[in-house]
Structures are given as structure tokens and as C-alpha cells.
Scaffold this motif. Structure first.
Motif, PDB file in Angstrom:
ATOM      1  N   LYS A 438      -8.612   9.117  -5.137  1.00 42.90           N
ATOM      2  CA  LYS A 438      -7.220   8.608  -4.209  1.00 42.90           C
ATOM      3  C   LYS A 438      -5.988   8.594  -4.916  1.00 42.90           C
ATOM      4  O   LYS A 438      -5.989   7.776  -6.009  1.00 42.90           O
ATOM      5  N   ALA A 439      -5.043   9.036  -4.413  1.00 39.48           N
ATOM      6  CA  ALA A 439      -3.676   8.870  -4.914  1.00 39.48           C
ATOM      7  C   ALA A 439      -3.112   7.579  -4.953  1.00 39.48           C
ATOM      8  O   ALA A 439      -2.639   6.828  -5.896  1.00 39.48           O
ATOM      9  N   VAL A 440      -2.835   7.129  -3.533  1.00 44.95           N
ATOM     10  CA  VAL A 440      -2.320   5.873  -3.353  1.00 44.95           C
ATOM     11  C   VAL A 440      -3.083   5.132  -2.361  1.00 44.95           C
ATOM     12  O   VAL A 440      -3.330   5.829  -1.238  1.00 44.95           O
ATOM     13  N   PHE A 441      -3.455   4.002  -2.440  1.00 39.57           N
ATOM     14  CA  PHE A 441      -4.090   3.114  -1.530  1.00 39.57           C
ATOM     15  C   PHE A 441      -3.329   1.801  -1.132  1.00 39.57           C
ATOM     16  O   PHE A 441      -2.904   1.000  -2.063  1.00 39.57           O
ATOM     17  N   VAL A 442      -2.858   1.401   0.152  1.00 35.75           N
ATOM     18  CA  VAL A 442      -2.100   0.181   0.300  1.00 35.75           C
ATOM     19  C   VAL A 442      -2.882  -0.303   1.798  1.00 35.75           C
ATOM     20  O   VAL A 442      -3.042   0.294   2.765  1.00 35.75           O
ATOM     21  N   ARG A 443      -3.416  -1.567   1.469  1.00 43.91           N
ATOM     22  CA  ARG A 443      -3.892  -2.459   2.383  1.00 43.91           C
ATOM     23  C   ARG A 443      -3.174  -3.662   2.620  1.00 43.91           C
ATOM     24  O   ARG A 443      -3.753  -4.771   1.659  1.00 43.91           O
ATOM     25  N   GLY A 444      -2.409  -3.918   3.576  1.00 47.39           N
ATOM     26  CA  GLY A 444      -1.813  -5.359   3.566  1.00 47.39           C
ATOM     27  C   GLY A 444      -2.479  -6.126   4.757  1.00 47.39           C
ATOM     28  O   GLY A 444      -3.437  -5.839   5.390  1.00 47.39           O
ATOM     29  N   LEU A 445      -1.990  -7.330   5.174  1.00 52.62           N
ATOM     30  CA  LEU A 445      -2.525  -8.169   5.951  1.00 52.62           C
ATOM     31  C   LEU A 445      -1.695  -7.868   7.131  1.00 52.62           C
ATOM     32  O   LEU A 445      -0.432  -7.851   7.061  1.00 52.62           O
ATOM     33  N   PRO A 446      -2.230  -8.368   8.452  1.00 52.47           N
ATOM     34  CA  PRO A 446      -1.639  -8.096   9.493  1.00 52.47           C
ATOM     35  C   PRO A 446      -0.341  -9.045   9.628  1.00 52.47           C
ATOM     36  O   PRO A 446       0.647  -8.756  10.093  1.00 52.47           O
ATOM     37  N   GLU A 447      -0.686 -10.383   9.113  1.00 50.83           N
ATOM     38  CA  GLU A 447       0.398 -11.342   9.209  1.00 50.83           C
ATOM     39  C   GLU A 447       1.317 -11.256   8.095  1.00 50.83           C
ATOM     40  O   GLU A 447       2.219 -11.885   7.972  1.00 50.83           O
ATOM     41  N   MET A 448       1.002 -10.546   6.788  1.00 48.10           N
ATOM     42  CA  MET A 448       1.859 -10.413   5.748  1.00 48.10           C
ATOM     43  C   MET A 448       1.523  -8.988   5.189  1.00 48.10           C
ATOM     44  O   MET A 448       0.795  -9.018   4.356  1.00 48.10           O
ATOM     45  N   ASN A 449       2.599  -7.996   5.504  1.00 49.39           N
ATOM     46  CA  ASN A 449       2.457  -6.829   5.200  1.00 49.39           C
ATOM     47  C   ASN A 449       2.825  -6.860   3.560  1.00 49.39           C
ATOM     48  O   ASN A 449       3.597  -7.674   3.044  1.00 49.39           O
ATOM     49  N   TYR A 467      -3.333   6.527   1.927  1.00 55.12           N
ATOM     50  CA  TYR A 467      -3.899   5.940   2.956  1.00 55.12           C
ATOM     51  C   TYR A 467      -3.063   4.658   2.826  1.00 55.12           C
ATOM     52  O   TYR A 467      -3.086   3.700   1.820  1.00 55.12           O
ATOM     53  N   MET A 468      -2.553   4.224   4.251  1.00 57.27           N
ATOM     54  CA  MET A 468      -1.678   2.756   4.060  1.00 57.27           C
ATOM     55  C   MET A 468      -1.920   2.321   5.364  1.00 57.27           C
ATOM     56  O   MET A 468      -1.882   3.033   6.594  1.00 57.27           O
ATOM     57  N   THR A 469      -2.101   0.965   5.328  1.00 60.94           N
ATOM     58  CA  THR A 469      -2.310   0.035   6.503  1.00 60.94           C
ATOM     59  C   THR A 469      -1.548  -1.393   6.293  1.00 60.94           C
ATOM     60  O   THR A 469      -1.521  -1.739   5.141  1.00 60.94           O
ATOM     61  N   HIS A 493      -1.112   3.610   9.040  1.00 63.60           N
ATOM     62  CA  HIS A 493      -1.740   2.876   9.891  1.00 63.60           C
ATOM     63  C   HIS A 493      -1.027   1.700  10.168  1.00 63.60           C
ATOM     64  O   HIS A 493      -0.745   0.833   9.223  1.00 63.60           O
ATOM     65  N   ASN A 494      -0.643   1.350  11.318  1.00 65.75           N
ATOM     66  CA  ASN A 494       0.225   0.127  11.663  1.00 65.75           C
ATOM     67  C   ASN A 494       1.066  -0.290  10.747  1.00 65.75           C
ATOM     68  O   ASN A 494       1.104  -1.603  10.287  1.00 65.75           O
ATOM     69  N   SER A 495       2.046   0.501  10.424  1.00 68.24           N
ATOM     70  CA  SER A 495       3.032   0.200   9.229  1.00 68.24           C
ATOM     71  C   SER A 495       4.490   0.603   9.635  1.00 68.24           C
ATOM     72  O   SER A 495       4.600   1.493  10.808  1.00 68.24           O
ATOM     73  N   LYS A 496       5.648   0.130   8.977  1.00 64.44           N
ATOM     74  CA  LYS A 496       6.919   0.159   9.702  1.00 64.44           C
ATOM     75  C   LYS A 496       7.863   0.304   8.589  1.00 64.44           C
ATOM     76  O   LYS A 496       7.558  -0.174   7.492  1.00 64.44           O
ATOM     77  N   ASN A 497       8.759   1.119   9.013  1.00 72.24           N
ATOM     78  CA  ASN A 497      10.087   1.149   7.810  1.00 72.24           C
ATOM     79  C   ASN A 497       9.749   2.132   6.771  1.00 72.24           C
ATOM     80  O   ASN A 497       9.782   1.440   5.558  1.00 72.24           O
ATOM     81  N   SER A 516      -1.006   6.418  12.823  1.00 78.75           N
ATOM     82  CA  SER A 516      -2.124   5.572  13.661  1.00 78.75           C
ATOM     83  C   SER A 516      -1.776   4.228  14.158  1.00 78.75           C
ATOM     84  O   SER A 516      -1.054   3.662  13.266  1.00 78.75           O
ATOM     85  N   GLY A 517      -2.071   3.569  15.190  1.00 75.94           N
ATOM     86  CA  GLY A 517      -1.769   2.147  15.466  1.00 75.94           C
ATOM     87  C   GLY A 517      -0.681   1.947  16.111  1.00 75.94           C
ATOM     88  O   GLY A 517       0.282   2.474  15.646  1.00 75.94           O
ATOM     89  N   GLU A 518      -0.730   1.155  17.029  1.00 77.33           N
ATOM     90  CA  GLU A 518       0.280   0.722  17.906  1.00 77.33           C
ATOM     91  C   GLU A 518       1.557   0.058  17.527  1.00 77.33           C
ATOM     92  O   GLU A 518       2.600  -0.031  17.756  1.00 77.33           O
ATOM     93  N   LYS A 519       1.259  -0.621  16.091  1.00 77.84           N
ATOM     94  CA  LYS A 519       2.424  -1.298  15.642  1.00 77.84           C
ATOM     95  C   LYS A 519       3.109  -0.395  14.605  1.00 77.84           C
ATOM     96  O   LYS A 519       4.387  -0.705  14.109  1.00 77.84           O
ATOM     97  N   SER A 520       2.943   0.972  14.373  1.00 82.13           N
ATOM     98  CA  SER A 520       3.538   1.917  13.535  1.00 82.13           C
ATOM     99  C   SER A 520       4.881   2.313  14.317  1.00 82.13           C
ATOM    100  O   SER A 520       5.061   2.600  15.616  1.00 82.13           O
ATOM    101  N   LYS A 521       5.823   2.107  13.281  1.00 80.60           N
ATOM    102  CA  LYS A 521       7.056   2.775  13.819  1.00 80.60           C
ATOM    103  C   LYS A 521       8.192   2.695  12.660  1.00 80.60           C
ATOM    104  O   LYS A 521       7.933   2.287  11.754  1.00 80.60           O
TER     105      LYS A 521
END
Length: 551
Positions: A438-449, A467-469, A493-497, A516-521
Motif C-alpha cells: 500500500k502506498a499510504v494508509f491513514v486511520r484516525g479516530l472519529p473523535e480525534m482525526n 486508504y484514508m479514514t 472515508h469520513n474525512s474532510k478538508n 465514502s461516509g456521510e462525514k466526508s466533505k
């Protein structure tokens, strides 16, 4: 909504990104003070040491070090030859210097290592005394051209899956005991018993010394532990075959590591190369790591104990280093509860590491990792991810072993507390990776991206792209992602800005980006030839098409 209000909201949404872009230069780090020594020399032979591979030279070597320190310091010389010894304590103003062809061999006799109250994986614990140790000393060094061997094979447990059938049979025939499932070899009954006791080495009021002695063999020492020392130099020496971590500077200041070689078997469990823990003002340069766990690792204590200590690892320069086998080439975490900041990594090469740049933590740690600058990194044959940010670290090997099953972490939003870790303000540029899973993998917490990260000027060849969430304020600029899995190249997924600027990718890709994910914007794709993909973007799992803007 008026146009002016819309523009204001848009500006506010990108302020974190603009803040990260402002970090064009690494912070000015203080000069690291290197130790200096009197020219006076003492040869360990003068104190009765014998290079016959049989005589235990513990008293002779320690007597030479003590005498040198009492005289105001100087150089203690270990000549060519095989010098068997127990633990050696370094003292102020002493440079322990190994001549070429000198082998300082630490004995595999466990009885030579007394139980001491120490620190392991960021928590105060009982451990066997480290072969090389110093506490609260100033102006110390280990230099030269020789080899220091920790007899790690006598201490380490070994997993069956990490050896060939022939190697495994030979190991079992050598003695020791097997775990109940016959998949792990332990060197002794005490070692096996320790593996079944929760927090076997933890220092607690109810635990007696007799309790600890019952699992003594399990409490493997790190090869070198310098605790609370100032003006430290490690130069030129090969440190190899450690029982656990190889080099462990703990709460040290003004540390220089130069031209060293840290070497462990690739299957050595906990066989890290160097672990900087709560250290300040450090240079690691021109060194090579080929080990069984993380190569160059930044730590600062674990959970409540790390937060209580409150000492980040800070003001660190890592440059011109090579890492071969390791779980990670350059790593921060997972024990980073005291924080890590102002760290600059430049001109390093990772060949065959499981992960290249590895940032790992989990809930409960707390701590802030920030102001990290990585530049000029070359990677080849990375087994898993070239670049990884993971806030769900689960203390397992980064690569799934044959037959092993792992469930994905349960995703839930929890309150932000002092136990919530943070990754933010990290700037990575000029990376070339030839071959990764995988090139880049990002997995943050919902309460602390994972927040405010810039990845810029990269060429990444991998099976899978991004892959980013749960990320906020990521910039990918001038990144070439050449992948064999092109459906899609980018997953958000569920990521912003998120800004994707000047992205190149394999022609004929099916989908450039799936959101994907309704929080993405606030996902902006700009200065990118979207026509090279059959579909510019797709949205799934509640994502709104308005979340994506193609410029």
C-alpha cells in the motif's frame, strides 16, 4: 447562504491546511553537545581481563571503568579478542573504546544479571539488568570498531511461523519448552511462565521479589540502557543480538549516535534497533539498522505513566541512515504519551522494511505528536505500507502471518480526554518508493482525526494507492501513485478538508477516487488529469456528491 458567507466558511475550513503549508522549513534545533575526554587510557588487561572466551571479565572491566572515572575520566580500551563478561556499568567522563576485532560478548548465564527496577515499554517494571547501563551519568561514550553481542538467542522466545521447518526443529532440539499450542519456543520454564502472567514485570505494591524471581527469565533486558544521562556518544560500534531492544536511551540529553550498526535476527521479537524515549537534543546519523522490530523509533512513555512523566522526545535529527529489515524504518509510537515534537528526518533509505514511515498510537496513550519534518526518503520492497498513520495500534506484527485472522477495529466515537492521542502538523516531502503493498494508509479516530498533514513531491509504486479514514486537513501535492489496483486509486472515508493537487496515476484506472461516509466533505481534486480514469469519482456509504469538488 450569501456568497460572502460561503467564502468565509470555505476559508475557515482550509485554515488548518494553510497552517501546515506554512511549515516550509524545519525548526531551528539547538546544537547537540558531544562529549570530550581526557587522553588518559586504561587497558582492561591491566585489571586482569583475559580474552580467552572463558574467563568472565565482569569485575575487571567494571574496575577499569570505575578507576578511569575516579581519575577524572579518559578512555577504557577493549583490545582485539573475545571478551566474555556480565553487565558493564558506564560512568561519567569515560569512553569505552573497542579496538578493531574486539568482541565484547555478554554471557548467556542469566544468574549474572540481577533483577532491577527499570523501565520497559514506557512503564516502570522489573527487568534483568541490562548488559550495558548507565544511570544519571555525564560525558560518556562507547566508541571504536568492535562488536558488542548481547547473547539474545539465550533470552528470546521464537515464533514457529518465523522459521523454516529445519530451523524450527533444530531450535526445539536444543532444549527449552513450547507453549501449549506448540507455536512458540521459550528458552526455559520461567520464561514460559512469564508469558502467561499479565503484566509480569509491573512494579506494584502487592508484588514481592519472589513473585518476580519466578518469571525472571521472561524479563529480557535491553542490550543498552542509558537512563537520565547527558552528553552521550555512541560511535562506530556494532551492537548486535540483543535480548530485547538494542539501544534504549531513556530521558537523555545531548545524545549523538554516529556510524553505528544495530543488528538483530529478523525474527527477534521486540528486537528494535534504537528507541529514543523522552530524550532531548539528539542526532542519529550515518547509521545502519537491520533488526527484528522497529528500526529507528521515537517514544515517550506509555499511557498514564508517560503522561505523568511528561517528557516528550524533542529536537531530534535523523539523517543519512539505512534501515533494512524492521517493522518500520522510521517510527513514532506507540508509546508516545509524553509527546514528540520538533523532529527532522532527512536522506534515509528503507529496504525491505515491513513499513517505511510508521506513525502508530491507540486510545489510552494521550500525548501529542507534532512538528515532524521528513524529507528525501528512498524505499524499496516495502512489505506493507510505505507511509502509515494508525491510531488503532493493537501491538501485533504489521504483516499478517500465514493462517492468522484479524478483525478490523470496532469504530465508535468516544469523548476526548487526556487519554486521547493526537497526530498533527506532519510534513513529508520528496519520497520515492519502488514496490509496496500500500502506498499510504491513514486511520484516525472519529473523535480525534489525524490532522494537518502534508505529503508532497512523491513517486509511490504499490499494489494499492491511498486508504484514508477519519482525517482532517490533508494535502497531497505532486504525488505520483502508480498502482496495480486501480479500482479505485484513492479511497477517502469520513474525512474532510482534503486537497489532492497534481496527482498522477496509472492510465486506464477504473476509478480515480471513491469517497465514502456521510462525514466526508471539502474534498478538492485540482490540477489533476481526471480523464486518465474511466470514472472521476464515486460515492458510497452515505457520502454526498457535493463533498467532492473537481477543479
Amino acid at each position: 447562504m450569501t456568497k460572502s458567507l460561503y467564502m468565509l466558511k470555505r476559508l475557515l475550513s482550509v485554515l488548518p491546511i494553510l497552517a501546515v503549508l506554512a511549515f516550509k522549513q524545519a525548526p531551528t534545533l539547538p546544537r547537540v553537545i558531544t562529549p570530550t575526554f581526557k587522553k588518559d587510557t586504561i587497558n582492561i588487561i591491566t585489571y586482569g581481563a583475559k580474552a580467552d572466551g572463558i574467563t568472565l571479565n565482569t569485575k575487571s572491566i567494571n574496575a577499569a571503568v570505575t578507576a578511569c572515572s575516579k581519575k577524572g575520566g579518559g578512555v577504557v580500551v577493549v583490545p582485539a579478542g573475545l571478551w566474555l563478561t556480565g553487565p558493564v556499568e558506564l560512568k561519567s567522563n569515560v569512553n569505552l573504546h573497542l579496538k578493531k576485532e574486539a568482541l565484547l560478548q555478554f554471557t548467556p548465564d542469566f544468574d549474572q544479571y540481577e533483577l532491577v527496577q527499570s523501565n520497559w515499554e514506557g512503564v516502570p517494571q522489573w527487568r534483568n539488568q541490562s548488559p550495558l547501563f548507565a544511570n544519571n551519568q555525564t560525558n560518556i561514550a562507547i566508541t571504536g570498531f568492535g562488536i558488542i553481542d548481547g547473547s539474545g538467542e539465550a533470552w528470546r522466545m521464537v515464533k514457529k511461523d518465523k522459521l523454516t521447518e529445519t530451523q524450527w526443529k533444530k531450535l526445539v532440539a536444543s532444549g527449552g519448552v513450547l507453549s501449549s499450542d506448540k507455536k512458540t519456543w521459550y528458552p526455559s520454564e520461567k520464561s514460559l511462565k512469564g508469558s502467561t502472567v499479565k503484566n509480569a514485570g509491573y512494579i506494584t505494591p502487592e508484588k514481592t521479589l519472589e513473585d518476580v524471581k519466578a518469571v525472571k527469565d521472561f524479563l529480557r533486558p535491553n542490550l543498552l540502557v542509558f537512563n537520565g544521562c547527558k552528553k552521550v556518544l555512541l560511535e562506530g560500534v556494532t551492537f548486535q543480538n540483543s535480548p530485547a531492544w538494542c539501544l534504549h536511551p531513556l530521558m537523555c540529553e545531548d545524545l549523538t549516535v554516529r556510524n553505528v550498526y544495530a543488528k538483530n535476527p529478523w525474527y527477534a521479537q521486540n528486537g528494535d534497533g534504537i528507541d529514543l524515549e523522552s530524550c532531548k537534543n539528539v542526532v542519529i546519523e550515518n547509521s545502519t539498522f537491520d533488526v527484528g522490530d522497529d528500526g529507528i523509533c521515537i517514544k515517550s512513555g506509555r499511557d498514564a505513566e508517560g503522561r505523568k512523566r511528561g517528557k516528550p522526545t524533542e529536537n531530534v535529527v535523523v539523517r543519512n541512515c539505512t534501515v533494512y529489515h524492521a517493522h518500520g524504518g522510521f517510527v513514532i509510537g506507540s508509546e508516545m504519551s509524553g509527546g514528540a515534537k520538533n523532529i527532522y528526518v532527512d536522506n534515509c533509505t528503507f529496504i525491505g522494511t515491513d513499513i517505511g514511515l510508521r506513525f502508530k498510537t491507540t486510545r489510552g496513550r494521550g500525548g501529542i505528536v507534532e512538528n515532524i519534518f521528513v524529507n528525501n526518503i528512498v524505499m524499496k520492497d516495502i512489505v506493507a505500507e510505505a507511509i502509515l498513520f494508525d491510531m488503532y495500534y493493537a501491538a501485533v506484527d504489521p504483516v499478517v502471518l500465514a493462517g492468522e485472522k484479524r478483525e478490523p477495529p470496532k469504530v465508535e466515537t468516544l469523548p476526548v480526554t487526556e487519554e486521547t492521542p493526537q497526530f498533527k502538523e506532519i510534513y513529508i516531502t520528496n519520497v520515492v518508493c519502488n514496490n509496496a503493498e500500500k502506498a499510504v494508509f491513514v486511520r484516525g479516530l472519529p473523535e480525534m482525526n489525524v490532522k494537518n498533514i502534508v505529503l508532497k513531491d512523491m513517486v509511490l509504486r504499490a499494489k494499492e494507492g491511498l486508504y484514508m479514514t477519519e482525517a482532517d486537513g490533508f494535502v497531497f501535492k505532486n504525488v505520483k501513485l502508480y498502482t496495480t489496483n486501480t479500482d479505485p486509486v484513492l479511497n477517502v472515508h469520513n474525512s474532510k478538508n482534503i486537497t489532492l493537487e497534481g496527482i498522477d496515476y496509472s492510465a486506464g484506472s477504473n476509478v480515480l477516487i471513491n469517497v465514502s461516509g456521510e462525514k466526508s466533505k471539502g474534498i478538492v481534486v485540482t490540477k489533476t488529469d481526471t480523464g486518465k480514469a474511466s470514472k472521476k469519482f464515486t460515492t458510497t456509504y452515505g457520502a454526498n456528491e457535493a463533498a467532492v469538488e473537481m477543479k
